[in-house]
Design a protein around this motif. Structure first.
Motif, PDB file in Angstrom:
ATOM      1  N   ALA A  51       0.721  -1.097   0.071  1.00  0.00           N
ATOM      2  CA  ALA A  51      -0.162   0.030   0.021  1.00  0.00           C
ATOM      3  C   ALA A  51       0.904   1.327   0.172  1.00  0.00           C
ATOM      4  O   ALA A  51       0.269   2.426  -0.363  1.00  0.00           O
ATOM      5  CB  ALA A  51      -0.998  -0.100   1.121  1.00  0.00           C
ATOM      6  N   ARG A  54       1.054   4.036  -2.884  1.00  0.00           N
ATOM      7  CA  ARG A  54      -0.076   4.854  -2.968  1.00  0.00           C
ATOM      8  C   ARG A  54      -0.021   5.971  -1.951  1.00  0.00           C
ATOM      9  O   ARG A  54      -0.884   6.996  -1.995  1.00  0.00           O
ATOM     10  CB  ARG A  54      -1.461   3.949  -3.078  1.00  0.00           C
ATOM     11  CG  ARG A  54      -1.710   2.935  -4.084  1.00  0.00           C
ATOM     12  CD  ARG A  54      -3.067   2.469  -4.231  1.00  0.00           C
ATOM     13  NE  ARG A  54      -3.325   1.697  -2.989  1.00  0.00           N
ATOM     14  CZ  ARG A  54      -2.984   0.499  -2.796  1.00  0.00           C
ATOM     15  NH1 ARG A  54      -2.479  -0.414  -3.623  1.00  0.00           N
ATOM     16  NH2 ARG A  54      -3.347  -0.237  -1.687  1.00  0.00           N
ATOM     17  N   LEU A  58       1.519   5.786   5.138  1.00  0.00           N
ATOM     18  CA  LEU A  58       1.685   4.445   5.878  1.00  0.00           C
ATOM     19  C   LEU A  58       2.992   3.723   5.982  1.00  0.00           C
ATOM     20  O   LEU A  58       3.220   2.665   6.586  1.00  0.00           O
ATOM     21  CB  LEU A  58       0.905   3.471   4.920  1.00  0.00           C
ATOM     22  CG  LEU A  58      -0.782   3.508   5.215  1.00  0.00           C
ATOM     23  CD1 LEU A  58      -1.508   2.508   4.120  1.00  0.00           C
ATOM     24  CD2 LEU A  58      -1.081   2.912   6.501  1.00  0.00           C
ATOM     25  N   ALA A 143      -4.351   9.082  -2.813  1.00  0.00           N
ATOM     26  CA  ALA A 143      -4.831   7.881  -2.681  1.00  0.00           C
ATOM     27  C   ALA A 143      -6.134   7.898  -2.033  1.00  0.00           C
ATOM     28  O   ALA A 143      -7.135   7.233  -2.357  1.00  0.00           O
ATOM     29  CB  ALA A 143      -3.931   6.925  -2.037  1.00  0.00           C
ATOM     30  N   VAL A 144      -6.349   8.821  -0.876  1.00  0.00           N
ATOM     31  CA  VAL A 144      -7.596   8.757  -0.229  1.00  0.00           C
ATOM     32  C   VAL A 144      -8.101  10.133  -0.302  1.00  0.00           C
ATOM     33  O   VAL A 144      -9.187  10.148   0.585  1.00  0.00           O
ATOM     34  CB  VAL A 144      -7.375   8.188   1.168  1.00  0.00           C
ATOM     35  CG1 VAL A 144      -6.690   6.909   1.326  1.00  0.00           C
ATOM     36  CG2 VAL A 144      -6.233   9.239   1.896  1.00  0.00           C
ATOM     37  N   GLY A 145      -7.784  10.712  -0.879  1.00  0.00           N
ATOM     38  CA  GLY A 145      -8.351  12.284  -1.029  1.00  0.00           C
ATOM     39  C   GLY A 145      -8.204  13.090  -0.004  1.00  0.00           C
ATOM     40  O   GLY A 145      -8.857  14.062   0.179  1.00  0.00           O
ATOM     41  N   THR A 151      -5.977   4.402   4.368  1.00  0.00           N
ATOM     42  CA  THR A 151      -6.987   3.425   4.215  1.00  0.00           C
ATOM     43  C   THR A 151      -6.843   2.284   5.356  1.00  0.00           C
ATOM     44  O   THR A 151      -5.374   1.675   5.234  1.00  0.00           O
ATOM     45  CB  THR A 151      -7.105   2.782   3.046  1.00  0.00           C
ATOM     46  OG1 THR A 151      -7.543   3.841   2.064  1.00  0.00           O
ATOM     47  CG2 THR A 151      -8.398   1.691   2.930  1.00  0.00           C
ATOM     48  N   GLY A 155     -10.614  -1.418   4.981  1.00  0.00           N
ATOM     49  CA  GLY A 155     -11.063  -0.348   3.982  1.00  0.00           C
ATOM     50  C   GLY A 155     -11.723   0.916   4.388  1.00  0.00           C
ATOM     51  O   GLY A 155     -11.827   1.677   3.551  1.00  0.00           O
ATOM     52  N   VAL A 156     -11.740   1.115   5.856  1.00  0.00           N
ATOM     53  CA  VAL A 156     -12.205   2.339   6.247  1.00  0.00           C
ATOM     54  C   VAL A 156     -11.358   3.149   6.095  1.00  0.00           C
ATOM     55  O   VAL A 156      -9.934   3.021   6.571  1.00  0.00           O
ATOM     56  CB  VAL A 156     -12.924   2.282   7.653  1.00  0.00           C
ATOM     57  CG1 VAL A 156     -13.214   3.480   8.085  1.00  0.00           C
ATOM     58  CG2 VAL A 156     -13.785   1.214   7.577  1.00  0.00           C
ATOM     59  N   THR A 157     -11.526   4.584   5.755  1.00  0.00           N
ATOM     60  CA  THR A 157     -10.530   5.810   5.831  1.00  0.00           C
ATOM     61  C   THR A 157     -10.308   6.191   7.163  1.00  0.00           C
ATOM     62  O   THR A 157     -10.983   6.386   7.765  1.00  0.00           O
ATOM     63  CB  THR A 157     -11.012   6.830   4.842  1.00  0.00           C
ATOM     64  OG1 THR A 157     -11.192   6.290   3.475  1.00  0.00           O
ATOM     65  CG2 THR A 157      -9.883   7.692   4.776  1.00  0.00           C
TER      66      THR A 157
END
Lengths: 275, 362
Positions: A51, A54, A58, A143-145, A151, A155-157
């Motif tokens: 991940a 992206r 992380l 990636a997550v705006g 993420t 899957g939850v931001t």
């Protein structure tokens, strides 16, 4: 006494060298990932590695996953193994003990120095990997705006604040795990006059525990192996957080700390100091 | 001191068990009824599925093989048959499946992808959710509806009092020796299932909740608000044909090895037949040549019995309680896979009949 030990810690080049090497490994991985743009296939490789391309936010989590299984415990074993045995080997232990402080205080100071070393090492790994990750892979905004967000495994931001909190939780958990392992190394350090021997004995425990973890036949003793819950820090990044293994890991490590620090104290307090 | 502390730590589980599991008699039939009705009881927990079948990796069915050959940790939230979620956890990610009024959604962390599954496949590839204790227990007890059950008393499972029942199949042809089901005394939800092959002492499949609460899960965990910025795709729900490739289009025989065809194309997949009833039923399905060859090869490496028979080849593997037979019908150049929890003698007989009937140009 604690201040003396902390000064000793800060002034030893090898301490900073080991922390530098711990930081260098994730940085090297980040550079290779960035240059090749090749992450491990989904579901393979270290946690979060697939991940990070992206989202650089992380990368501290990926860095912890990289150093935790071998390199971090190796550094802890060397530091804790040296704590008492190193003083004995260089002949400074007897001079240390002629000072008007009890042996218990000396041992507590060694334990505090070990805890500070662990916190320092992990913090440095996280900070350097965050800088490297953001510099090479970006803030995750694409990636997550949301800059600094990520993420979760579910899957939850996670917003920047929540991500930071969970990262702090993971760091705290790993510190406790390493303190449990360090207690074992400290115990061996009180048994021997050889720092390398004490470190190797602790590493033997680490390897034995890791091998047993892969055996289905060892299922009944797995919950008591020192390394059993080490990787549960990743559960901070699930949604909802999976507390079950984290709680068990904390209780187990508390037992190891109490058991082996107690054994270290029992041995060190009554030990004949000949060197 | 060291020894005393170790004794306390190692003895704790036994003490907990003794405290939480008072002895008592169990009405097995009533318990079976409770299990059958438990699909309306909401619950949540963490289960571990331990499979120790020495099954070779079947081509294109690697995920299914992994379920019964290793350890799988599953986190589950269950509201009703129409609304649930289960997460398959690993140390590098997770794969979450949601069931909602809008269909099924699968979040795959490794692939950074949300997939909406449309439709209900007639014959679905087994997945971890099917082996959770409640689903596994209900499935096995319903399949063996004609077999009697006996009580096992009570014990502690996931720190709660559970009552047990044992199913010993009467059918001499099934390879299942016994199925032990432990049911949460308060809620009636199965929390532990142990499947033991005939003649074996230890179970080869154990599905157990290690953390369990008979509580209704919140909307937040059952709503798939996931992967907002990840990939999204909508696909037809994968069925057995989709997983294995194109299946045959032949009619299936009316009976094999003395067992009548119970379910066929009516289930929606042409060429697939389910034979017999109860736990000794088995499935016969035509597979593409490459899948048949790979399965025969994998079976050979696992010590399968490879026989050449008139007009064909039969490769049979018994990994109790599962039996797998790969069949090559030479005249029609077809491959078949026969799978069931039934003696390989039965499957080999079925294979021989299948070859003979294929030879007659069905």
């Amino acid at each position: 006494m604690i201040a003396v030990e902390l000064r000793k810690l800060a002034s030893r080049p090898r301490v900073w060298l080991s922390i530098g090497l711990l930081c260098a490994l994730p940085a090297l991985v980040a550079v290779l990932l960035s240059v090749s743009n090749l992450a491990p296939p989904p579901g393979q490789g270290g946690a979060f590695l697939s991940a990070v391309l992206r989202n650089g936010a992380l990368f501290p989590a990926a860095a912890l996953a990289l150093v935790l299984p071998v390199f971090l415990p190796l550094a802890v074993a060397v530091f804790a193994g040296d704590a008492v045995a190193g003083e004995a080997a260089t002949g400074t232990l007897r001079y240390l003990l002629v000072r008007p402080v009890s042996r218990s205080r000396v041992l507590v100071a060694k334990m505090v120095a070990l805890a500070v070393f662990i916190v320092l090492a992990i913090t440095m790994v996280v900070v350097t990997s965050l800088v490297v990750g953001l510099a090479l892979f970006g803030t995750g905004a694409e990636a997550v705006g949301q800059s600094g967000a990520a993420t979760s495994l579910s899957g939850v931001t996670l917003g920047p604040g929540e991500l930071a909190l969970r990262l702090l939780g993971a760091i705290g958990y790993i510190v406790v795990c390493m303190l449990g392992f360090g207690s074992i190394a400290l115990f061996f350090s009180t048994l021997s006059d050889s720092a390398i021997g004490a470190a190797l004995a602790a590493l033997a425990v680490l390897i034995a525990s890791s091998v047993l973890q892969t055996l289905q036949a060892a299922d009944s003793i797995k919950p008591y192996l020192p390394t059993n819950y080490w990787l549960s820090w990743i559960d901070f990044f699930r949604d909802p957080i999976l507390w079950r293994n984290i709680d068990s890991g904390l209780v187990l490590q508390a037992c190891y700390i109490a058991l082996f620090f107690g054994a270290s104290w029992a041995n060190f307090a009554a030990k004949d100091i000949t060197s | 001191m060291l020894v005393a502390a170790l004794a306390v730590v190692l003895g704790t589980p036994a003490i907990v068990t003794a405290v939480t599991a008072p002895a008592g008699t169990v009405d097995a039939s009533a318990l079976r009824e409770r299990v059958a009705r438990s699909d309306r009881q909401a619950h949540q927990g963490v289960a571990v599925i331990r499979g120790s079948l020495p099954l070779p990796v079947l081509p294109k069915l690697e995920d299914v093989s992994a379920l019964v050959t290793g350890v799988t940790t599953v986190r589950s939230w269950y509201d009703s048959p129409e609304r649930w979620r289960f997460d398959v956890l690993s140390t590098v990610g997770e794969r979450d499946t949601y069931r909602t009024a809008d269909g099924e959604f699968v979040w795959d962390y490794g692939a950074d992808q949300v997939t909406q599954l449309v439709g209900t496949p007639p014959v679905r590839v087994p997945r971890a959710g099917d082996l959770l204790p409640p689903d596994l227990a209900r499935g096995l007890l319903a399949t063996a509806a004609g077999d009697a059950v006996s009580g096992l008393g009570a014990r502690a499972v996931a720190g709660r009092r559970a009552e047990g029942l044992r199913l010993v199949p009467a059918d001499p042809d099934t390879t299942i020796g016994r199925v032990d089901v432990w049911v949460d005394a308060a809620s009636g939800v199965p929390v532990l299932v142990e499947v033991t092959p005939r003649g074996a002492e230890r179970p080869v499949l154990v599905s157990a909740f290690e953390e369990f609460a008979p509580d209704r899960p919140g909307d937040d965990v059952l709503t798939p608000d996931v992967g907002r910025d990840s990939g999204f795709s909508t696909v037809e729900a994968p069925d057995l044909a989709g997983a294995l490739g194109a299946l045959g289009d032949d009619d299936v025989p009316a009976s094999l090895a003395g067992r009548s065809l119970r379910q066929t194309d009516g289930a929606g997949v042409r060429g697939v037949g389910v034979y017999g009833t109860g736990l000794s039923s088995f499935v016969a399905l035509p597979v593409p040549r490459e899948v048949g060859l790979a399965a025969a090869d994998a079976g050979g490496k696992a010590g399968a019995r490879d026989e050449t028979v008139p007009n064909g080849r039969v490769v049979s593997l018994a990994v109790a309680p599962l039996s797998v037979v790969v069949v090559r019908a030479q005249r029609v150049r077809r491959w078949y896979l026969l799978v069931g929890m039934v003696d390989t003698v039965v499957l080999r007989a079925a294979a021989t009949e299948l070859i003979a009937q294929s030879g007659r140009g069905r």
